[in-house]
Design an enzyme around this catalytic site. Sequence first.
Site, PDB file in Angstrom:
ATOM      1  N   CYS A 123      -1.510  11.765  17.767  1.00  0.00           N
ATOM      2  CA  CYS A 123      -2.568  12.191  18.649  1.00  0.00           C
ATOM      3  C   CYS A 123      -3.260  10.650  18.946  1.00  0.00           C
ATOM      4  CB  CYS A 123      -3.572  13.026  18.064  1.00  0.00           C
ATOM      5  SG  CYS A 123      -4.749  13.748  19.433  1.00  0.00           S
ATOM      6  N   HIS A 168       0.726  -1.236  -0.043  1.00  0.00           N
ATOM      7  CA  HIS A 168      -0.161  -0.009  -0.011  1.00  0.00           C
ATOM      8  C   HIS A 168       0.952   1.328  -0.028  1.00  0.00           C
ATOM      9  CE1 HIS A 168       0.043   1.233   4.329  1.00  0.00           C
ATOM     10  NE2 HIS A 168       0.543   0.128   4.527  1.00  0.00           N
TER      11      HIS A 168
HETATM   12  N1  PLP Z   1       7.927   0.137   7.987  1.00  0.00           N
HETATM   13  C1  PLP Z   1       7.891   1.321   7.893  1.00  0.00           C
HETATM   14  C2  PLP Z   1       9.289   2.123   7.560  1.00  0.00           C
HETATM   15  C3  PLP Z   1       6.708   1.967   7.469  1.00  0.00           C
HETATM   16  O1  PLP Z   1       6.542   3.202   7.045  1.00  0.00           O
HETATM   17  C4  PLP Z   1       5.443   1.291   7.683  1.00  0.00           C
HETATM   18  C5  PLP Z   1       4.178   1.937   7.414  1.00  0.00           C
HETATM   19  O2  PLP Z   1       4.111   3.035   7.710  1.00  0.00           O
HETATM   20  C6  PLP Z   1       5.725  -0.085   8.011  1.00  0.00           C
HETATM   21  C7  PLP Z   1       6.732  -0.597   8.257  1.00  0.00           C
HETATM   22  C8  PLP Z   1       4.388  -1.053   8.194  1.00  0.00           C
HETATM   23  O3  PLP Z   1       3.701  -1.194   6.944  1.00  0.00           O
HETATM   24  P1  PLP Z   1       2.360  -1.739   7.165  1.00  0.00           P
HETATM   25  O4  PLP Z   1       1.504  -0.664   7.297  1.00  0.00           O
HETATM   26  O5  PLP Z   1       2.242  -2.296   5.757  1.00  0.00           O
HETATM   27  O6  PLP Z   1       2.303  -2.729   8.123  1.00  0.00           O
END
Ligand code: PLP
Length: 385
Positions: A324, A200
Amino acid sequence: MKIIYFDNNATTPIAPEVLEEMLPYLEKFYGNPSSMHTFGGHLHKKIEEARAKVAALINADPEEIIFTSCGTESDNTAIMSIIESYPQKRHVITTRVEHPAVLNFCKHLARKGWRVSYIPVDRLGRIDMDTFLKTIDDDTAIVSIMYANNETGVIFPIEEIGNILRQRKIPFHTDAVQAVGKIPIDVKKLPVDMLSMSGHKIHAPKGVAALYVRKGTRFYPYIIGGHQERGRRAGTENVASIIGFGKACELALKHLDTESGYIAKLRDKLENSLLNLCPDCQVNGDQENRIPNTTNISFKYVEGESILLRLDDHGICASSGSACTSGSLEPSHVLRAMGVPYTAIHGSIRFSLSRYNTEEEVDTVIKLMPSIIKELRFLSPFGKV
Ligand code: PLP
């Protein structure tokens, strides 16, 4: 109201090509890819095609890709797999600025008795390599260090770190959720053993992700059950989303060169204009070494949440450096680790762009922000106008 979306590090819109590719697998082709009949068998083939496309984006071999449900699962799986594979080793190394998917998992391990070292970063969000070198020891089971930071976009020296760890024969995982599809990654050249990615963040749907596991790396499954993913991740496959993820990776690879330049140009225009037009603001993070789509700007003496609400009134989506949660304002652990002063952390805003943003949208934000900041500073309890 038209939405102007500058929150692509949180999630991205699904690309129209991705949706188109997925739809038949949500409607007509509902079979189970494990079934013996042709109806299901067709899906197995589609999953393998998607695996090849995901692999191609990072130059991996398709067998090195395991589909998971999210980046968080990929991160947890990578760390847990190594810990299970080397039970005699009790030390885990990570950084202070990881995403909670790694950080909170490491805290969980610490509560269970593992020794966890959190490597600090400097004022620009760069890893402290001296401390890192001193921290590695014979008891180190795994090092998990992110490729690019989700809040600031700062890129860590993954190749340098990986080379050090190779010499010491220590397994290395990188959370590349914010890097994949934004900068070129070639795991044939990059000394990492495992790498997390997430659909995503690159215009695929939520609920699909992958873990790259280099051939020869010891692996222990995190989710145990059926034989799916060659026994490395059980559970009936999220077929339509996996197909969409494959398409998103194909698009990212095809357009990586042109897109990153386009996005960086927009990001730089936004950043430079805001710095020029709004007094008392600063960019957080190493501007020389960032993914092209992210800027994190502190507007001192203002609350980030207030800025977000004002932007929201105009349909503009961004993020703040304080989350928040349950009614309490938690200042960003990343900006705190960087030593950003409290007044600047609270006024920090992350703009994260994608291929779908336009110069017109950037201009809208540039036009609105100076008056928003001026007005909020006038009202601010910090008392600076
Ligand atoms: N690692 C990083 C650097 C992220 O930015 C994110 C989500 O923002 C994740 C892991 C987690 O991914 P997911 O939302 O697919 O669990």
